[in-house]
Every structure is written in C-alpha cells, then in structure tokens.
Design a protein around this motif. Structure first.
Motif, short mmCIF file in Angstrom:
data_model
loop_
_atom_site.label_atom_id
_atom_site.label_comp_id
_atom_site.label_asym_id
_atom_site.label_seq_id
_atom_site.Cartn_x
_atom_site.Cartn_y
_atom_site.Cartn_z
N SER A 1 0.82 -1.21 0.00
CA SER A 1 0.00 0.00 0.00
C SER A 1 0.85 1.25 0.00
O SER A 1 0.44 2.30 -0.51
CB SER A 1 -0.93 0.01 1.21
OG SER A 1 -0.19 0.06 2.42
N ALA A 2 2.06 1.15 0.57
CA ALA A 2 2.96 2.30 0.58
C ALA A 2 3.38 2.69 -0.83
O ALA A 2 3.74 3.84 -1.08
CB ALA A 2 4.18 2.00 1.45
N ASN A 3 3.35 1.72 -1.75
CA ASN A 3 3.72 2.00 -3.14
C ASN A 3 2.53 2.41 -4.00
O ASN A 3 2.68 2.69 -5.19
CB ASN A 3 4.38 0.76 -3.76
CG ASN A 3 5.67 0.39 -3.05
OD1 ASN A 3 6.43 1.27 -2.64
ND2 ASN A 3 5.92 -0.91 -2.89
N LEU A 4 1.35 2.43 -3.40
CA LEU A 4 0.14 2.81 -4.13
C LEU A 4 -0.23 4.23 -3.72
O LEU A 4 -0.93 4.46 -2.75
CB LEU A 4 -1.00 1.83 -3.79
CG LEU A 4 -2.16 1.72 -4.77
CD1 LEU A 4 -1.70 1.25 -6.13
CD2 LEU A 4 -3.22 0.78 -4.23
N ASP A 5 0.29 5.22 -4.48
CA ASP A 5 0.08 6.61 -4.11
C ASP A 5 -1.35 7.04 -4.40
O ASP A 5 -2.16 6.29 -4.96
CB ASP A 5 1.08 7.52 -4.82
CG ASP A 5 0.97 7.44 -6.35
OD1 ASP A 5 -0.03 6.89 -6.85
OD2 ASP A 5 1.89 7.90 -7.03
N TRP A 6 -1.67 8.29 -4.03
CA TRP A 6 -3.05 8.76 -4.19
C TRP A 6 -3.46 8.83 -5.65
O TRP A 6 -4.61 8.53 -5.99
CB TRP A 6 -3.23 10.12 -3.52
CG TRP A 6 -4.61 10.66 -3.80
CD1 TRP A 6 -4.96 11.74 -4.54
CD2 TRP A 6 -5.85 10.08 -3.35
NE1 TRP A 6 -6.33 11.88 -4.59
CE2 TRP A 6 -6.90 10.87 -3.86
CE3 TRP A 6 -6.16 8.97 -2.57
CZ2 TRP A 6 -8.24 10.59 -3.61
CZ3 TRP A 6 -7.50 8.68 -2.32
CH2 TRP A 6 -8.52 9.49 -2.84
N GLU A 7 -2.57 9.25 -6.52
CA GLU A 7 -2.91 9.33 -7.94
C GLU A 7 -3.37 7.97 -8.46
O GLU A 7 -4.36 7.88 -9.21
CB GLU A 7 -1.70 9.83 -8.74
CG GLU A 7 -2.00 10.02 -10.23
CD GLU A 7 -0.79 10.53 -11.00
OE1 GLU A 7 -0.91 10.65 -12.23
OE2 GLU A 7 0.26 10.78 -10.38
N SER A 8 -2.67 6.91 -8.06
CA SER A 8 -3.06 5.56 -8.48
C SER A 8 -4.39 5.15 -7.87
O SER A 8 -5.24 4.56 -8.54
CB SER A 8 -1.97 4.56 -8.09
OG SER A 8 -0.74 4.87 -8.71
N ARG A 9 -4.58 5.45 -6.61
CA ARG A 9 -5.81 5.07 -5.94
C ARG A 9 -7.02 5.81 -6.53
O ARG A 9 -8.10 5.24 -6.69
CB ARG A 9 -5.71 5.34 -4.43
CG ARG A 9 -4.63 4.52 -3.75
CD ARG A 9 -4.76 4.57 -2.24
NE ARG A 9 -3.53 4.11 -1.59
CZ ARG A 9 -3.46 3.66 -0.35
NH1 ARG A 9 -4.56 3.60 0.40
NH2 ARG A 9 -2.31 3.28 0.17
N TYR A 10 -6.80 7.09 -6.82
CA TYR A 10 -7.89 7.89 -7.40
C TYR A 10 -8.26 7.37 -8.79
O TYR A 10 -9.45 7.32 -9.14
CB TYR A 10 -7.47 9.36 -7.46
CG TYR A 10 -8.61 10.34 -7.62
CD1 TYR A 10 -9.80 10.17 -6.91
CD2 TYR A 10 -8.50 11.44 -8.47
CE1 TYR A 10 -10.84 11.07 -7.05
CE2 TYR A 10 -9.53 12.34 -8.61
CZ TYR A 10 -10.71 12.16 -7.90
OH TYR A 10 -11.74 13.05 -8.04
N LYS A 11 -7.25 6.96 -9.55
CA LYS A 11 -7.52 6.38 -10.87
C LYS A 11 -8.30 5.08 -10.73
O LYS A 11 -9.21 4.80 -11.53
CB LYS A 11 -6.20 6.12 -11.61
CG LYS A 11 -6.39 5.55 -13.01
CD LYS A 11 -5.08 5.41 -13.76
CE LYS A 11 -4.27 4.23 -13.28
NZ LYS A 11 -3.11 3.94 -14.16
N ILE A 12 -7.97 4.29 -9.72
CA ILE A 12 -8.68 3.03 -9.48
C ILE A 12 -10.14 3.31 -9.10
O ILE A 12 -11.06 2.65 -9.59
CB ILE A 12 -7.96 2.22 -8.38
CG1 ILE A 12 -6.63 1.69 -8.92
CG2 ILE A 12 -8.84 1.07 -7.89
CD1 ILE A 12 -5.73 1.10 -7.85
#
Length: 650
Positions: free
Chosen positions: A422-433
């Motif tokens: 999860s530390a490698n999953l930044d907000w930009e990636s999460r928001y895209k998901i």
C-alpha cells in the motif's frame, strides 16, 4: 351502406387497438417502487381502493391544469394517487400519458403500496398515505446531457440569468405552477428551460423544492440536465423539448371555436355525405392495419435474424478442448491460480502467445446447456475497459470451461490492505482506481445491453492490469434485469457482509443502489487502507463506516486517510470520503447513483449535499466477518474467482 361500413369500421378499429396495445410498451424514464409502506395482495382491500383511484385517470375528461389527485377507501386501506403533466400539454395528451403510466406502474410495482414513475410528459404516483399538498423531494432522479459546450463560461452565465427568475415565476403561479424561458447561447444556439411544481403546493414549498434540485444540478460543462422529484421538476436543453408555440400563447387559453355554419348550408345527413366520410376513413384504417401487420412481419424476421446471429456468436466463442488443455498444461497444478466455490482457475497461453485465465466449472452445476450458452453470449458482449473480458467457453457433457483475458496484477485487496504494497500505491493511483471502478459499474447499471446488478462488489473482486487500471470481475452473483428495472427481491442472498447494503442483507431487496453502497464501502477502504470488516482504532475493534461518520461529524475526516497518503491532495481525499458517505446512506433513495458518482469524481467544482449517518450492521447484530454463501460450499475467492452469471427465474 352506412351501417355495413360502420360495422367494418368498428371491427377494424378494435383490431387496431388490440394490435397497438400488443406492440407498444412505453418505458418510464425512471420509476421507483417503495417498500417503506408495505405491500398488498391481489385480493386485499387496498388493491380495490388503488384500482378505483387509478381508474379515474383513464376515465376523467376534464383534467384541470395538467394535474389531478384522487383518494378512496378507509384507513389503513385508503389509496391516494396524483397525476401530474407538463404544463404545455393538451388535456387529451396528458390523459393518454397518465393512462400509460397507470398501466406501466402497476406492472412494474405489482405489490408495493407506494410507487412513482416519470415519463417526459407526465408523472404518476400512488400511496397508502396522504401526499396532497405535501412537498417531497425523494425519491429523485437526475439526468445529464454531456454534449460539449463551445463556451462553457458564457453558457453558464446565460443559463444562470435565465434561471434567476424561473423559480419565482413557477412558484408564484396559482392554477399552474409552470414556467418556461428561452434565450440565445454564446454560440448563437438556443437554450430552453422549464420549471414546474404540482399546483397543490404553496408558493414557498414550490420555491423550496425547485431550489433544492437546482442546487444539485451543475451548470458548468453540461448542454442539458433534468431533475425529477415527486413535487417538482426542472430541465434545460439546447433543443426545444416543450411546445414553444403553445407556451407562448399560454397553454390554458379558452379553446378556439369553429366558425358557425353559414346560413343555408346543408348538414351532413345524407347517405352520400356519410359515404364520403366513412370510405376514406375506412381506407386509412385498412392502410394502418396493413402497415402494422408488415411491421410485425419485419420485426419477427429481425428477431429471427438476431437469433441466427446469436447462434453464430456462440460458435465464434467456442474453444476446442484440446486447445485449452494444451494452453494450461493439461490443467496442471503449476498453472493453477486458485480455487473457489465454482471451480479451479488456471493460467494458460494460447499458441498465438495470448495469456488467458481458464475457469473449470464444477460438474454439479444445475444450469442447462442452452441457458449456459445464452448466458455466455450475453456476458461476452460486455465490452468495457474496466470489466474483465470473457473470451469464450467450452461445453461438452459435464465439462464446462470459461476462458477470460488474463490480468497480470493481483486483486485490489492484495495492495491496499498490505502495509508494504500500500505504501507504493500513491493517491494518484488510488484515485484512478476509484474512477475506473465507478465507470465500470456505471456501464453495468446504465450502458450495457442489460442492466446488471453485481451484488458482490468488493476489493477482492477488482483486478489490476499492468498499468494498474481496475477491472471488475466475478459475475457469479450478479443479476441481469430488463433495462428499466432498477430493483428486485430474492430469497437467496449472496455476497459478503459489510459490503452488502442492509436492505439487501436483511430483507433480500437488491437494487442498483445496493451496488452503490458496496462501492461507497470500497471508496472508504481505498482511502483508509483498512478493511470494512477488520478495522481497529487502537485496541478497540471499530466498524469502518461508524468510524468514518464519527470523524466526519467531528470535522476530523483526515484521521481516516491512510498514513502513507498524508502528503497527497487532502481536499481530494476528503471529497472522496464525502462521496463515499453519500453512497452508504441508510435510506436507499438518499444514496447517489453511479452517473452522479462519476460526474462528481470528475468535477471538483460541484457542491456536495451533506451526508447523514450511514447504515450500520452492528445495530442489527450481524457478524461482520461472515460471508454469505451460494448453494455450493464456497471457499475464499482467489484473484481469478470469476464466475458466469446465475440467472434466477422471476
């Protein structure tokens, strides 16, 4: 001659009516069947009261101002009904629309004591409680026209000026609370606006109703929008959607009488004159009946061709068993990706180098061969970048294989709930998901060939491709509905507690809004990095929704955000928490739909309504870690736990 012609004319007219009724089935823009006030049976007193009040909408010939209301019976079996037409309609058009509504609404909501349905021209609602003179804003429905606007700012200014007096104009009406306006847009096109309340509202109630829906409609970037509530409606477009001429002349001017007969003119009393009238009419009706007959023949042929096309699609989707066996190394354990309640899943590689995932369904399936193949064709037609794609199948004897595209990364839960990943999953990636899942769910609800309610949406059922784009999978618990069906009931509840909306988990009532609830839970999980069913605050076990609500209410929503995301755009994260809470409202009607969610995720300028306390499973004593099961003894799903839809008879 006149008697014979009249008899033929009457017979053909009956044929025309029967054929017309058999070939036309109007669909509401939106309808809602409420379960809040209970249900009735076909022989109940309430059913008799309801039939009586609804019959008035087909027999009344003097509807006043496009509005009428009826009540009949004694409490608690008294029925109330309200019919409401657009202000520019002629009475006969209004009555026709209400009659269609009466038939359609009782078919779509056959046992509910309260329901409402909206057409373009009218709306009809009934209930076992008094609704007369009461301003109600729920249930509601919003639609957006996303056609590009050349001058966004200029369009918004013109539209705002148009609307500034519209609400007052409509609210101040006496016999008809109805107002329209037109203006020229910056690109020299026209803008058409309409606002309307039920005439039995007070001026203030009408104003409040219109203010409420006006505040929820974005004026920037949309070429049109419409909003419907039980008490008022509002719409604007770049094309005329109401009778401009009728409105300009005032829709309620006294009728224009025909000129009087000139003195000495003979009246139509002779047989010759009757023949002149009857024969052309008869010819026209014969032509109409002939056209309808040809239409039915053409449609039947079209259905036959579509059936042939379906058969062709089945053949094109069928894989050779030896090809699949070779691709998976004869279903070797080395290629096994996982095993779920529907059977094991294997990774494979076709001779052309394409990677695939093969599900080998258990051999005790109760599904027939034709049902299985029809369903494969339906699911294979679901084409969206945010859905796992079904490539084909194999069926022979008890062997049933489903072939899917291979998605290289693991499921979403493997990332957001793992402290290291999860530390490698930044907000930009999460928001895209988040936005990708929303688009996929919107496609299932609104844009696919059938409206599909997933019923088991959770992080474990979201795969991530090589670019970390989300793909929804596992339709083994989904329900396919007709396009205008938005809810249903089942006595076989499936899914996972915590993700399931309470009305579904407790009562078996599923809808597109129960999927929205699951999506809201996932949004909060993605932002927080915590599971809904195993969240802890310090030493205390906490329910994620109650924790989110407590911090939102206290103004400390930032406490919910994953610690690894604290360096990201907090306003965007908190907005996602806000949207997530609007998705998990306890009242089904208060939840957003996916069209609204997608719009809100793509525009930070749209104001959001305040959420209320979300539904809680804890108050029902439901064990959060429990998963609902299918008829088989399901095990925890693997990253490729994809299943073909199981259709239940209705």
């Amino acid at each position: 001659m006149l008697m014979v012609s009249s008899g033929i004319l009457f017979s053909l007219f009956l044929i025309f009516v029967l054929v017309y009724q058999a070939t036309t089935q109007p669909s509401f823009i939106y309808h809602y069947c409420s379960n809040n006030t209970g249900k009735y049976t076909s022989k109940s007193t309430y059913k008799a009261s309801l039939d009586y009040v609804l019959a008035n909408f087909s027999s009344n010939t003097g509807i006043d101002g496009g509005f009428d209301s009826y009540s009949y019976g004694q409490d608690p079996d008294k029925a109330y009904a309200i019919g409401f037409c657009r202000g520019d309609l002629e009475p006969d058009v209004c009555l026709s629309c209400l009659n269609d509504s009466r038939i359609a609404l009782t078919q779509l909501c056959p046992n509910q004591k309260e329901a409402i349905g909206w057409y373009d021209n009218c709306s009809l609602r009934f209930s076992n409680r008094s609704m007369f003179g009461v301003q109600e804003s729920a249930p509601n429905y919003f639609m957006w026209n996303k056609k590009d606007v050349s001058d966004v700012d200029g369009y918004r200014v013109v539209l705002t000026n148009l609307l500034s007096g519209m609400i007052s104009d409509a609210a101040s009406g006496v016999s008809l609370k109805f107002a329209t306006r037109t203006s020229v847009a910056p690109d020299f096109s026209k803008i058409y606006v309409l606002a309307q309340c039920t005439p039995n509202l007070s001026e203030q109630d009408c104003r409040d109703c219109l203010d409420l829906i006006y505040a929820q409609i974005p004026l920037s970037g949309l070429a049109g929008a419409r909003a419907y509530t039980p008490s008022c409606n509002f719409r604007f477009e770049t094309y005329p959607f109401f009778d401009v001429a009728a409105v300009v002349q005032s829709p309620h001017l006294p009728p224009v009488l025909p000129p009087p007969l000139i003195k000495g003119t003979k009246r139509n009393t002779t047989t010759r004159t009757a023949i002149v009238i009857v024969v052309p009419t008869l010819v026209v009706i014969i032509l109409v009946v002939g056209i309808i007959y040809l239409f039915l023949r053409v449609r039947k042929r079209k259905d036959h061709l579509e059936t042939m096309d379906e058969m062709g699609n089945v053949e094109s989707l069928q894989f050779d068993f030896d090809v699949i066996r070779a691709a998976t190394g004869d279903f070797s354990d080395a290629n096994k990706l996982g095993k779920g309640g529907f059977g094991p899943v294997y990774k494979g590689k076709l001779s052309n180098g394409q990677d695939i995932a093969v599900k080998r369904l258990s051999k005790n399936s109760r599904q027939g061969d034709s049902e299985f193949m029809n369903e494969v064709v339906s699911v294979a037609k679901l084409q969206h970048r945010n859905l796992v794609r079904l490539l084909g199948f194999f069926l022979e004897g008890n062997e049933r294989l489903l072939v899917y595209e291979f998605v290289p990364n693991r499921s979403l839960d493997q990332y957001i709930f793992d402290p290291k990943k999860s530390a490698n999953l930044d907000w930009e990636s999460r928001y895209k998901i988040i936005k990708g899942i929303a688009r996929g769910l919107l496609y299932l609800h609104e844009d696919s060939r059938l409206r599909i309610i997933h019923r088991n949406l959770k992080a474990a059922n979201i795969l991530l491709d090589i670019e970390m784009n989300p793909k929804i999978l596992d339709f083994g618990m989904a329900r396919m509905c007709v396009l205008d069906q938005t809810e249903g009931n089942t006595n076989r509840v499936v899914g996972t507690y915590g993700y399931m909306a309470p009305e579904y988990a407790m009562l078996g009532q599923f809808s597109i809004k129960s999927d929205v609830f699951s999506f809201g839970v996932m949004m909060l999980e993605i932002v927080s990095g915590h599971k809904i069913t195993s969240f802890r605050e310090g030493e205390n076990k906490e329910y994620l929704l109650s924790y989110a609500w407590k911090n939102w209410r206290e103004g400390t929503a930032v406490n919910l955000i994953d610690l690894t995301l604290r360096s990201g755009p907090l306003s965007e994260m908190i907005r996602c928490i806000h949207i997530g809470l609007l998705c998990v409202e306890a009242n089904v009607a208060d939840r957003l739909d996916m069209a609204s969610v997608v719009l809100l995720l793509n525009s930070n300028s749209i104001a959001l309504p305040l959420p209320t306390q979300p539904a809680s499973f804890v108050q029902y004593g439901v064990p959060l870690a429990t998963s609902m099961k299918l008829d088989t003894d399901c095990k925890p799903v693997s990253q490729y736990e994809v299943s073909i839809t199981e259709l239940d008879p209705r």
